[in-house]
Design an enzyme around this catalytic site. Sequence first.
Site, PDB file in Angstrom:
ATOM      1  N   ARG A 169       1.079  -5.716  -3.400  1.00 50.33           N
ATOM      2  CA  ARG A 169       1.759  -4.572  -2.787  1.00 50.33           C
ATOM      3  C   ARG A 169       0.866  -3.363  -2.989  1.00 50.33           C
ATOM      4  O   ARG A 169       0.200  -3.210  -4.018  1.00 50.33           O
ATOM      5  CB  ARG A 169       3.130  -4.338  -3.448  1.00 50.33           C
ATOM      6  CG  ARG A 169       4.201  -5.348  -3.045  1.00 50.33           C
ATOM      7  CD  ARG A 169       4.655  -5.144  -1.619  1.00 50.33           C
ATOM      8  NE  ARG A 169       5.796  -5.995  -1.241  1.00 50.33           N
ATOM      9  CZ  ARG A 169       5.676  -7.209  -0.719  1.00 50.33           C
ATOM     10  NH1 ARG A 169       4.453  -7.750  -0.554  1.00 50.33           N
ATOM     11  NH2 ARG A 169       6.739  -7.900  -0.375  1.00 50.33           N
TER      12      ARG A 169
ATOM     13  N   GLU B  60       3.006   1.887   4.672  1.00 46.26           N
ATOM     14  CA  GLU B  60       2.633   0.991   5.768  1.00 46.26           C
ATOM     15  C   GLU B  60       3.479   1.336   6.993  1.00 46.26           C
ATOM     16  O   GLU B  60       4.661   1.616   6.859  1.00 46.26           O
ATOM     17  CB  GLU B  60       2.852  -0.473   5.370  1.00 46.26           C
ATOM     18  CG  GLU B  60       1.979  -0.905   4.210  1.00 46.26           C
ATOM     19  CD  GLU B  60       2.223  -2.349   3.793  1.00 46.26           C
ATOM     20  OE1 GLU B  60       3.046  -3.054   4.423  1.00 46.26           O
ATOM     21  OE2 GLU B  60       1.592  -2.777   2.810  1.00 46.26           O
TER      22      GLU B  60
ATOM     23  N   HIS C 193      -1.001  -6.066   6.511  1.00 41.06           N
ATOM     24  CA  HIS C 193       0.005  -6.822   5.760  1.00 41.06           C
ATOM     25  C   HIS C 193       0.249  -8.162   6.458  1.00 41.06           C
ATOM     26  O   HIS C 193       1.364  -8.519   6.825  1.00 41.06           O
ATOM     27  CB  HIS C 193       1.310  -6.031   5.641  1.00 41.06           C
ATOM     28  CG  HIS C 193       2.181  -6.526   4.529  1.00 41.06           C
ATOM     29  ND1 HIS C 193       3.010  -5.703   3.806  1.00 41.06           N
ATOM     30  CD2 HIS C 193       2.365  -7.766   4.026  1.00 41.06           C
ATOM     31  CE1 HIS C 193       3.672  -6.414   2.914  1.00 41.06           C
ATOM     32  NE2 HIS C 193       3.296  -7.672   3.027  1.00 41.06           N
TER      33      HIS C 193
HETATM   34  C1  8YV Z   1       6.180  -9.969   4.198  1.00 43.60           C
HETATM   35  C2  8YV Z   1       5.336 -10.444   2.118  1.00 43.60           C
HETATM   36  O1  8YV Z   1       7.402 -10.200   3.615  1.00 43.60           O
HETATM   37  O2  8YV Z   1       6.619 -12.351   1.617  1.00 43.60           O
HETATM   38  C3  8YV Z   1       6.271 -11.201   1.250  1.00 43.60           C
HETATM   39  O3  8YV Z   1       6.632 -10.639   0.194  1.00 43.60           O
HETATM   40  O4  8YV Z   1       4.753  -9.476   1.733  1.00 43.60           O
HETATM   41  C4  8YV Z   1       5.182 -10.844   3.521  1.00 43.60           C
HETATM   42  O5  8YV Z   1       5.358 -12.208   3.742  1.00 43.60           O
HETATM   43  C5  8YV Z   1       6.256 -10.078   5.647  1.00 43.60           C
HETATM   44  O6  8YV Z   1       5.345  -9.140   6.050  1.00 43.60           O
HETATM   45  C6  8YV Z   1       7.645  -9.728   6.201  1.00 43.60           C
HETATM   46  O7  8YV Z   1       8.262 -10.853   6.629  1.00 43.60           O
END
Ligand code: 8YV
Length: 327
Positions: free
Chosen positions: A237, A266, A285
Amino acid sequence: MKKHVVLYKQLSPALMERLQAHAEATFIDDPKRDDFARLRAALPDAQGLLGASIKLDATLLDLAPQLEAIATVSVGVDNYDIEDLDRRGIALCNTPDVLTETTADTGFALIMATARRVVELANMVRSGDWKQNIGAAHFGSDVHGKTLGIIGMGRIGEALAQRGHFGFGMPVLYHSHSAKPAVEARFNAGYRSLEALLREADFVCLTVPLTAETEGLIGKEQLALMRPQSILINIARGKVVDEQALIEALQSGRIRGAGLDVFEREPLATDSPLLRLKNVVATPHMGSATHETREAMARCAVDNLISVLKGERPTNLVNPKGWEAQR
Ligand code: 8YV
């Protein structure tokens, strides 16, 4: 009478059909539009929510008195206040495992792209600036055999270690809450303190979840421990890193480069200094963003949601207290 669920992430027709066999489903496209107006209007009647990338804070949850379950299409749960969900008796489910390999692939894509300057050199070709055999000014650095440092040895960290050890002959170092003997045996990996890992690794890869403990984990002091030829990779993150300190470290050449899939805010602002640095590879991302994996994540989320609405304990329950408070 079927319960009502609100979706703020689109499902494939097959998964929509799967869900609608068990619940009335309403999809809200672009939920952030008009300050979440359409999501706010739908919450009072919702017993279930499915989506991702939105912080479901108390102001939104206060509008959903019937809510029993949130199925996040993500493994990360930093968009949710677990203690508040426990108090409200709302079960939170996530989608671990199904995205592990794809996200680790993204990590290695960033390692390779950043070390070998793939984006920069490909853009040089695309812009017609490839006029002669490239020389030292365009050389990147090797990946094979270099030291891979992994901060956070969970599923994704292990998958990165597997790629580095077996695929690229890389010595693997890791830092985690606790030592992982099985990981050390499997990948000949060495446990290091955070400081020691930062000093020794050629690639410092962040795979930790965002928590109060990991927010700002990598700041000016930590970046100063890294070697000048080292590269930071962030597939965790954005807020795990002090982004301004990273910008300064990259601008000063304190570290060689950074491969970043996540950012403090973001989408990344178009005027971010990160976008003007040639030693930065920035991606949107996209860690889990393949057709196969996103469908698998969504299916996992749908099945989690169906379980809770049927009164069955879901496979990927994040907060047992929230689940038990319903019963
Ligand atoms: C995001 C992610 O969730 O799974 C996670 O924690 O960071 C990614 O897979 C995705 O961008 C939103 O579905």
